[in-house]
Design an enzyme around this catalytic site. Structure first.
Site, PDB file in Angstrom:
ATOM      1  N   GLY A 112      -8.090   8.572   7.621  1.00 39.16           N
ATOM      2  CA  GLY A 112      -6.803   8.631   7.317  1.00 39.16           C
ATOM      3  C   GLY A 112      -6.627  10.237   7.127  1.00 39.16           C
ATOM      4  CG  ASP A 113      -3.483  10.826   3.924  1.00 35.79           C
ATOM      5  OD1 ASP A 113      -4.196   9.733   3.657  1.00 35.79           O
ATOM      6  OD2 ASP A 113      -2.573  11.179   3.383  1.00 35.79           O
ATOM      7  CD  GLU A 114     -10.109   9.521   0.211  1.00 39.81           C
ATOM      8  OE1 GLU A 114     -10.222   9.585  -0.932  1.00 39.81           O
ATOM      9  OE2 GLU A 114      -9.673   8.400   0.783  1.00 39.81           O
TER      10      GLU A 114
END
Length: 313
Positions: free
Chosen positions: A222-224
């Site tokens: 994801g956005d991690e």
């Protein structure tokens, strides 16, 4: 079992011609070295592998210099072992051709002996560069995130275990850092996944440049993103570096006529010896620090570990 020339219906001349044509096509050549004089003899395939002009004299010292340092040492050790024991050896070696190209070569070494000792060594050399490149490509695909090119979750965790293991041999690592983009779902919902992908790739590039040589950067999904930070080592300096990281990540991205605002929340857990925690505990602490950074608002940093907590911003 040796092939009978008469049974195959081929003359020796035809057989030799077929071998001479087939072996170079397969990027294989044969070689020998007379031990008393160190005189080398090569078939055309070996000349092709080394990119060596057939008219040039074959001097062993000059050929040995074409091996890359580690491969040269391994080759010389293997050669000495074959001469000593008479047992054949096969090894992969890296060379620089006469023209300066890098190649990988599979080298086999055998010994011909008389009643006293070895008379000559001989064997085959095969260009395996394409095979090595294919293996490297497959390994890279297995180890990297396909979108950003960063280490994926699996390889990040494997490297993390190498640097910070459960026996607490910390090496040079100083902090486990988790980074989460602020408002990423809104970006995807408003401008679409292509804009989101462009944002993720830009963030990956910025992190890669910022922490080149200072840590391992990965995308967990994801956005991690995550970083095994190797330097600096003091809590105050770590917090300062991460505050600069939020500023660096906060620069806008211009994509397809859109100005995309980027910001990130960062949580970090110190790894240094005064903070002895196991791997799962460190991930939990870094995740807790990230949660506190997001709870404090956008573009925030929180570091867990003694006095570092008071230096979060």
């Amino acid at each position: 079992m040796r092939e009978d020339p008469a049974a195959s219906g081929l003359s020796d001349e035809v057989r030799l011609r077929l071998y001479d044509q087939a072996l170079p096509a397969a990027r294989i050549g044969a070689w020998e070295c007379e031990l008393a004089t160190e005189r080398l003899n090569w078939t055309p395939g070996v000349y092709a592998i080394f990119g060596y002009p057939p008219g040039n004299p074959l001097r062993r010292a000059a050929i040995v210099d074409l091996y890359v340092d580690e491969s040269r040492r391994n080759m010389e050790l293997a050669r000495a072992e074959v001469i000593r024991s008479g047992r054949p050896v096969t090894l992969d070696t890296e060379i620089r051709t006469w023209r300066g190209e890098t190649r990988w070569m599979r080298l086999s070494i055998h010994a011909q002996r008389d009643g006293v000792g070895p008379l000559r060594i001989f064997g085959a050399k095969q260009d395996i560069t394409a095979d090595r490149q294919a293996i490297h490509s497959l390994r890279r695909q297995a180890e990297t995130d396909p979108l950003t090119g960063l280490a994926n979750r699996a390889i990040f965790q494997a490297r993390y275990l190498e640097v910070v293991n459960d026996s607490l041999h910390h090496g040079d690592a100083s902090a486990l850092v988790l980074i989460d983009l602020d408002g990423f779902k809104v970006l995807n919902d408003t401008l679409g996944h292509l804009a989101g992908d462009a944002c993720l790739c830009e963030v990956a590039q910025r992190l890669r440049r910022a922490f080149r040589g200072a840590g391992l950067v990965g995308r967990l999904g994801g956005d991690e993103f995550a970083i095994i930070l190797q330097a600096p080592s003091t809590p105050a300096r770590i917090a300062d570096v991460l505050r600069h990281t939020t500023a660096m990540l906060g620069r806008p991205l211009f994509w397809n006529g859109h100005r995309i605002a980027i910001s990130a929340s960062i949580g970090a857990a110190l790894i240094g010896r005064p903070h002895r925690r196991r791997i799962v505990e460190l991930f939990a602490e870094a995740d807790a620090a990230l949660y506190q950074a997001k709870a404090a608002g956008r573009n925030c940093v929180h570091v867990i570990g003694d006095e570092a907590e008071s230096r979060a911003a």
